[in-house]
Design a protein around this motif. Structure first.
Motif, PDB file in Angstrom:
ATOM      1  N   PRO A   1       7.612  12.948 -10.630  1.00 11.03           N
ATOM      2  CA  PRO A   1       6.541  13.812 -10.134  1.00 11.03           C
ATOM      3  C   PRO A   1       5.161  13.490 -10.698  1.00 11.03           C
ATOM      4  CG  PRO A   1       8.074  15.032 -11.531  1.00 11.03           C
ATOM      5  CD  PRO A   1       8.717  13.723 -11.240  1.00 11.03           C
ATOM      6  N   VAL A   2       5.077  12.930 -11.908  1.00  9.85           N
ATOM      7  CA  VAL A   2       3.768  12.531 -12.433  1.00  9.85           C
ATOM      8  C   VAL A   2       3.187  11.421 -11.563  1.00  9.85           C
ATOM      9  CG1 VAL A   2       2.540  11.500 -14.379  1.00  9.85           C
ATOM     10  CG2 VAL A   2       4.276  13.257 -14.792  1.00  9.85           C
ATOM     11  N   HIS A   3       4.035  10.482 -11.174  1.00 16.84           N
ATOM     12  CA  HIS A   3       3.598   9.393 -10.291  1.00 16.84           C
ATOM     13  C   HIS A   3       3.065   9.961  -8.978  1.00 16.84           C
ATOM     14  CE1 HIS A   3       4.944   5.662  -7.743  1.00 16.84           C
ATOM     15  NE2 HIS A   3       3.642   5.722  -7.863  1.00 16.84           N
ATOM     16  N   VAL A   4       3.821  10.855  -8.368  1.00 14.39           N
ATOM     17  CA  VAL A   4       3.415  11.435  -7.086  1.00 14.39           C
ATOM     18  C   VAL A   4       2.120  12.221  -7.233  1.00 14.39           C
ATOM     19  CG1 VAL A   4       4.077  13.018  -5.237  1.00 14.39           C
ATOM     20  CG2 VAL A   4       5.785  11.502  -6.254  1.00 14.39           C
ATOM     21  N   ALA A   5       2.019  13.023  -8.299  1.00 13.50           N
ATOM     22  CA  ALA A   5       0.807  13.827  -8.506  1.00 13.50           C
ATOM     23  C   ALA A   5      -0.422  12.945  -8.634  1.00 13.50           C
ATOM     24  CB  ALA A   5       0.971  14.705  -9.739  1.00 13.50           C
ATOM     25  N   GLU A   6      -0.309  11.854  -9.395  1.00 15.13           N
ATOM     26  CA  GLU A   6      -1.451  10.960  -9.602  1.00 15.13           C
ATOM     27  C   GLU A   6      -1.798  10.201  -8.316  1.00 15.13           C
ATOM     28  OE1 GLU A   6      -3.191  10.187 -12.514  1.00 15.13           O
ATOM     29  OE2 GLU A   6      -1.970  10.997 -14.152  1.00 15.13           O
ATOM     30  N   GLU A   7      -0.783   9.689  -7.622  1.00 17.02           N
ATOM     31  CA  GLU A   7      -1.034   8.915  -6.402  1.00 17.02           C
ATOM     32  C   GLU A   7      -1.697   9.778  -5.327  1.00 17.02           C
ATOM     33  OE1 GLU A   7      -0.818   5.812  -5.736  1.00 17.02           O
ATOM     34  OE2 GLU A   7       0.843   4.842  -6.800  1.00 17.02           O
ATOM     35  N   PHE A   8      -1.203  10.978  -5.148  1.00 19.15           N
ATOM     36  CA  PHE A   8      -1.748  11.801  -4.073  1.00 19.15           C
ATOM     37  C   PHE A   8      -3.075  12.437  -4.448  1.00 19.15           C
ATOM     38  CE2 PHE A   8       2.139  10.857  -2.094  1.00 19.15           C
ATOM     39  CZ  PHE A   8       1.944  11.073  -0.740  1.00 19.15           C
ATOM     40  N   ALA A   9      -3.338  12.624  -5.723  1.00 18.50           N
ATOM     41  CA  ALA A   9      -4.683  13.018  -6.132  1.00 18.50           C
ATOM     42  C   ALA A   9      -5.666  11.891  -5.825  1.00 18.50           C
ATOM     43  CB  ALA A   9      -4.711  13.359  -7.619  1.00 18.50           C
ATOM     44  N   THR A  10      -5.230  10.648  -6.047  1.00 21.29           N
ATOM     45  CA  THR A  10      -6.068   9.488  -5.723  1.00 21.29           C
ATOM     46  C   THR A  10      -6.318   9.394  -4.218  1.00 21.29           C
ATOM     47  OG1 THR A  10      -5.174   8.286  -7.632  1.00 21.29           O
ATOM     48  CG2 THR A  10      -6.267   6.986  -5.925  1.00 21.29           C
ATOM     49  N   LEU A  11      -5.246   9.505  -3.430  1.00 22.76           N
ATOM     50  CA  LEU A  11      -5.390   9.452  -1.979  1.00 22.76           C
ATOM     51  C   LEU A  11      -6.261  10.587  -1.465  1.00 22.76           C
ATOM     52  CD1 LEU A  11      -1.702   8.591  -1.005  1.00 22.76           C
ATOM     53  CD2 LEU A  11      -3.678   7.085  -0.711  1.00 22.76           C
ATOM     54  N   ASP A  12      -6.175  11.739  -2.106  1.00 19.80           N
ATOM     55  CA  ASP A  12      -6.992  12.879  -1.713  1.00 19.80           C
ATOM     56  C   ASP A  12      -8.473  12.535  -1.839  1.00 19.80           C
ATOM     57  OD1 ASP A  12      -7.191  15.578  -0.837  1.00 19.80           O
ATOM     58  OD2 ASP A  12      -7.526  16.251  -2.889  1.00 19.80           O
ATOM     59  N   HIS A  13      -8.845  11.859  -2.925  1.00 19.89           N
ATOM     60  CA  HIS A  13     -10.237  11.429  -3.098  1.00 19.89           C
ATOM     61  C   HIS A  13     -10.604  10.328  -2.113  1.00 19.89           C
ATOM     62  CE1 HIS A  13     -11.788  13.570  -6.663  1.00 19.89           C
ATOM     63  NE2 HIS A  13     -10.514  13.637  -7.022  1.00 19.89           N
ATOM     64  N   LEU A  14      -9.740   9.329  -1.984  1.00 21.03           N
ATOM     65  CA  LEU A  14     -10.050   8.199  -1.104  1.00 21.03           C
ATOM     66  C   LEU A  14     -10.241   8.639   0.342  1.00 21.03           C
ATOM     67  CD1 LEU A  14      -7.540   5.514  -2.469  1.00 21.03           C
ATOM     68  CD2 LEU A  14     -10.026   5.534  -2.780  1.00 21.03           C
ATOM     69  N   SER A  15      -9.525   9.672   0.752  1.00 17.77           N
ATOM     70  CA  SER A  15      -9.565  10.125   2.139  1.00 17.77           C
ATOM     71  C   SER A  15     -10.586  11.222   2.375  1.00 17.77           C
ATOM     72  CB  SER A  15      -8.185  10.637   2.555  1.00 17.77           C
ATOM     73  OG  SER A  15      -7.869  11.836   1.857  1.00 17.77           O
ATOM     74  N   GLY A  16     -11.234  11.705   1.329  1.00 16.96           N
ATOM     75  CA  GLY A  16     -12.148  12.823   1.491  1.00 16.96           C
ATOM     76  C   GLY A  16     -11.435  14.137   1.747  1.00 16.96           C
ATOM     77  N   GLY A  17     -10.226  14.274   1.208  1.00 17.64           N
ATOM     78  CA  GLY A  17      -9.499  15.527   1.329  1.00 17.64           C
ATOM     79  C   GLY A  17      -8.682  15.673   2.593  1.00 17.64           C
ATOM     80  N   ARG A  18      -8.193  14.556   3.148  1.00 19.49           N
ATOM     81  CA  ARG A  18      -7.464  14.606   4.426  1.00 19.49           C
ATOM     82  C   ARG A  18      -5.958  14.432   4.283  1.00 19.49           C
ATOM     83  NH1 ARG A  18      -8.602  10.309   7.726  1.00 19.49           N
ATOM     84  NH2 ARG A  18      -9.776   9.087   6.200  1.00 19.49           N
ATOM     85  N   VAL A  19      -5.431  14.536   3.066  1.00 21.52           N
ATOM     86  CA  VAL A  19      -4.051  14.141   2.799  1.00 21.52           C
ATOM     87  C   VAL A  19      -3.108  15.348   2.780  1.00 21.52           C
ATOM     88  CG1 VAL A  19      -2.542  13.248   0.968  1.00 21.52           C
ATOM     89  CG2 VAL A  19      -4.609  12.017   1.580  1.00 21.52           C
TER      90      VAL A  19
END
Length: 328
Positions: free
Chosen positions: A82-100
């Motif tokens: 879950p740490v991996h998932v939390a970090e990856e999707f927080a990153t994707l959240d920024h990269l996408s401008g909150g579209r994830v």
């Protein structure tokens, strides 16, 4: 009503993967132009089809997806820390401008659990603990978690998500116990629209709605996504003639896994009850029935193994031109 597409990035191992991915990216870019609302990626390991991994695919789709929501449909959560998932999707959240959206499921393929040394009997406990821990990490606060599988002491996330509290979590679930779990843990139940039983959706929606109330959530406030198989052509005969052979090949490939052998044995029931292959008028009728049940986000696989890209794109164009106006 929202409409999204599954970026069905699964291909025969002998095929040219680069060619397939370029065609897929072009299809996603077309979907942006046509006004589709979302695009979703797939997760499998050691698959009998070449299946690029979903987090990498989402990162590749971010600059190609306009303002569409991007999500995993679904991520096999018990196979990730879950740490991996939390970090990856927080990153994707920024990269996408909150579209994830983080779409998750518990998994079913025995070879995947064996590859990661995960006892499949523990998958639901891992699933529950992972979601609770991911949400805690997304707060950005210090987390002390005395968990069965993922204990953490004085832990904090390396990057806080752009979206306050983190991206929405959609839970894919089939059985009634799993649907109750989706109500308890998720922001939405990502409903499977491929049951051969016509009783499945009404019965499981009742379970979900009752569970939402039990867990203190407002049934009127949650998003209602459903995944279906859909192909649109000028006539229903043409849609069936074009799409059915490819759908049959793909479902036969899935049925090589023991848990999905029923899909080969009951393929005719699937065609009759769940595969939405038809004219715009036929699809409007079937989607209206889903809307009347309460679903408000239709996510569909627009093509199947071996279907030419131009046929996939013809369907997306016709569906947008003739079906969208009935629901928007």
């Amino acid at each position: 009503m929202k409409f999204g597409i599954m970026a069905s990035h699964q291909y025969p191992h002998a095929d040219d993967l680069g060619k397939h991915l370029n065609e897929l990216f072009g299809t996603v870019e077309l979907a942006v132009e046509l006004g589709y609302d979302s695009v979703w990626t797939i997760n499998h390991f050691q698959s009998n089809l070449a299946t690029p991994q979903p987090i990498s695919m989402m990162a590749s789709l971010i600059p190609r997806s306009g303002d569409m929501t991007l999500g995993t449909g679904i991520l096999l959560l018990p196979l990730f820390h879950p740490v991996h998932v939390a970090e990856e999707f927080a990153t994707l959240d920024h990269l996408s401008g909150g579209r994830v959206v983080l779409g998750v499921g518990a998994g079913y393929r025995e070879n995947e659990f064996a590859a990661f040394g995960v006892d499949p009997e523990t998958r639901f406990r891992r699933f529950d603990e992972s979601i609770r821990l991911i949400r805690s990490l997304w707060t950005g606060e210090i987390v002390n978690h005395d968990g069965e599988f993922y204990p953490l002491s004085d832990a904090s996330i390396g990057i806080r998500p752009l979206t306050p509290g983190g991206p929405p979590i959609w839970v894919g679930a089939g059985g009634k116990k799993a649907v109750r779990r989706a109500a308890r843990l998720g922001d939405a139940w990502y409903a499977p629209g491929n049951s051969p039983s016509r009783r499945y959706l009404p019965e499981h929606l009742g379970v979900y709605n009752d569970a939402l109330v039990e867990f203190g959530k407002d049934p009127a406030s949650v998003e209602r996504p459903i995944g279906v198989e859909l192909y649109c052509a000028p006539s229903t005969d043409e849609a069936v003639e074009t799409a059915l052979p490819h759908a049959r090949v793909e479902y036969s490939t899935y049925a090589e896994y023991p848990a999905l052998r029923w899909q080969r044995d009951r393929f005719d029931d699937l065609v009759r009850n769940t595969l939405l292959l038809g004219s715009p008028e036929f699809l409007i009728e079937r989607i209206s029935a889903l809307r009347d049940m309460g679903f408000n986000h239709i996510i569909f696989r627009p093509g199947w193994l071996g279907m030419p890209t131009e046929k996939v794109q013809d369907s997306l164009r016709l569906f947008a031109a003739e079906v969208f106006p009935a629901f928007r």
